[in-house]
Design a protein around this motif. Structure first.
Motif, PDB file in Angstrom:
ATOM      1  N   SER A  12       7.089  -9.100   9.507  1.00  0.00           N
ATOM      2  CA  SER A  12       5.684  -8.672   9.457  1.00  0.00           C
ATOM      3  C   SER A  12       5.507  -7.277   8.876  1.00  0.00           C
ATOM      4  CB  SER A  12       5.062  -8.725  10.859  1.00  0.00           C
ATOM      5  OG  SER A  12       5.559  -7.678  11.687  1.00  0.00           O
ATOM      6  N   TRP A  80       4.439 -18.276  -3.826  1.00  0.00           N
ATOM      7  CA  TRP A  80       4.466 -18.278  -2.353  1.00  0.00           C
ATOM      8  C   TRP A  80       3.381 -19.210  -1.828  1.00  0.00           C
ATOM      9  CZ3 TRP A  80       7.811 -16.160   1.088  1.00  0.00           C
ATOM     10  CH2 TRP A  80       8.729 -15.210   0.611  1.00  0.00           C
ATOM     11  N   SER A  82       2.688 -19.405   1.439  1.00  0.00           N
ATOM     12  CA  SER A  82       2.159 -18.807   2.661  1.00  0.00           C
ATOM     13  C   SER A  82       2.346 -17.306   2.557  1.00  0.00           C
ATOM     14  CB  SER A  82       2.883 -19.353   3.903  1.00  0.00           C
ATOM     15  OG  SER A  82       4.279 -19.101   3.815  1.00  0.00           O
ATOM     16  N   ASP A  83       1.765 -16.577   3.503  1.00  0.00           N
ATOM     17  CA  ASP A  83       1.870 -15.126   3.504  1.00  0.00           C
ATOM     18  C   ASP A  83       3.346 -14.742   3.631  1.00  0.00           C
ATOM     19  OD1 ASP A  83       1.854 -12.402   4.030  1.00  0.00           O
ATOM     20  OD2 ASP A  83       0.250 -12.504   5.525  1.00  0.00           O
ATOM     21  N   ARG A  86       4.478 -12.981   6.903  1.00  0.00           N
ATOM     22  CA  ARG A  86       4.185 -13.660   8.177  1.00  0.00           C
ATOM     23  C   ARG A  86       5.162 -14.823   8.294  1.00  0.00           C
ATOM     24  NH1 ARG A  86      -0.140 -13.852  11.763  1.00  0.00           N
ATOM     25  NH2 ARG A  86      -0.385 -15.784  12.915  1.00  0.00           N
TER      26      ARG A  86
END
Length: 375
Positions: A12, A80, A82-83, A86
């Motif tokens: 994160s 990507w 997704s983030d 994260r």
């Protein structure tokens, strides 16, 4: 906290190379403090980035370093799904920037802390977490320079780069530099009134090509692919328009050297060619970008035999990529690469580590530490 929980926290933090890293350093320091382990934060000369060092066990005896870098490469690829900052789980896969390279190793090491404390090791287990490894191992030299005030000279270091938990005894050394030539702009119809920086770069590039050819005839180490040292120009920029004499040209060069060869020395002929331009009225600059030595751990080194015994696999002789291990070795500390994940997943979109790999790494760390606890 489990290794997966810790990995989620570490991912994160967008601890991208070359940027401030106080947030991730403080989180790790606080986590260790919650278990009664005091960490020393070691600011680098940049002022906004730090290394971190902590010890479980007595500091006055030679011990084991668990070494890893906190920084990651940028995650700007559009692929990507997704983030990247994260952590996302899909089956056994844990996706996120740095999951393999190499926050997975950090998470496994930190998750092992409660059991490492319970071992009450007679020989210490050190955590050495660095910054800016991805920019040419810039942070760890400052940490290594201060080891003398932090602990007795360590016996060995395990650098947890992704290797599928198979130990690796060697890698090439690397040196890289940015070359800048400034001339004088003008209209292309009057080249006699300007200084063409791109033209001036030509003999420097020729020196680089000659150095690359010469390196092929140098010392050979069959464990590497290719088995000789290499030199290359990797980037070249200059010019604004066809009818303008270019006042600026910039090139970036690198050398990768087999053990026994200085990567900086491989670049010396290029630097000499650049220096000749000063007499012709050009302004030149040679800016080192990275410099770390090759790793060549002997096959019979105790840490190599120990990891072979634990994993059931003989260590690989060498890999193509470079790590901080060579710097530890140069400081007189036996160093070896061994970590979870796969280097083929690093620096790519949708980077991941498998949960099973994370768990296996934690077991390996505990097994290794248990042997040091009895030493």
């Amino acid at each position: 906290m489990t290794a997966q929980d810790i990995l989620a926290s570490l991912v994160s933090f967008p601890s991208v190379v070359g940027r401030p890293n106080a947030a991730i350093v403080d989180w790790i320091r606080s986590y260790l403090a919650s278990h009664g382990v005091q960490a020393t934060v070691l600011p680098g000369p940049e002022g906004d980035r730090s290394n971190l060092f902590a010890t479980i066990g007595p500091r006055d005896r030679p011990g084991l370093i668990l070494s890893g870098h906190m920084g990651v490469v940028p995650a700007e690829e559009p692929e990507w799904i997704s983030d990247p900052f994260r952590l996302r789980r899909d089956g056994d896969r844990l996706y996120g920037r740095g999951a393999s390279d190499m926050k997975g190793f950090l998470a496994a090491a930190l998750a092992a802390v409660p059991r490492l404390l319970a071992l009450q090791p007679k020989s210490p287990i050190h955590f050495a977490f660095s910054y800016d490894e991805e920019a040419g191992c810039r942070g760890v030299p400052h940490l290594i320079a201060r080891l003398g005030e932090l602990c007795a000279h360590p016996a060995c270091a395990v650098i947890g780069e992704p290797s599928g938990l198979r130990a690796i005894r060697g890698h090439k050394g690397k040196a890289a530099a940015r070359i800048t030539i400034r001339g004088r702009a003008g209209h292309s119809s009057r080249p006699d009134l300007g200084l063409n920086a791109i033209h001036a770069m030509a003999p420097v590039l020729a020196a680089a090509v000659a150095a690359a050819e010469a390196a092929k005839s140098g010392p050979r180490r069959p464990a590497f692919e290719p088995p000789y040292s290499t030199v290359q120009v990797g980037a070249l920029r200059g010019g604004e328009a066809l009818n303008i004499i270019p006042a600026l040209c910039v090139a970036e060069v690198e050398a990768r050297a087999v053990s026994g060869v200085s990567p900086v020395a491989l670049l010396d002929p290029i630097r000499t060619a650049l220096a000749r331009l000063d007499a012709e009225g050009f302004e030149t600059r040679w800016e080192p970008l990275s410099d770390y030595p090759a790793l060549a751990l002997p096959e019979d080194a105790p840490i190599a035999r120990m990891l072979a015994d634990i994993s059931g696999q003989e260590p690989l002789a060498a890999v193509s990529y470079g790590t901080e291990a060579g710097l530890y070795m140069a400081a007189g500390i036996d160093a070896i690469i061994c970590g979870p994940g796969d280097i083929a997943r690093a620096h790519k979109p949708n980077e991941y580590i498998e949960a099973s790999e994370l768990a296996a790494c934690e077991r390996l760390i505990l097994d290794l530490a248990a042997r040091f606890a009895r030493a």
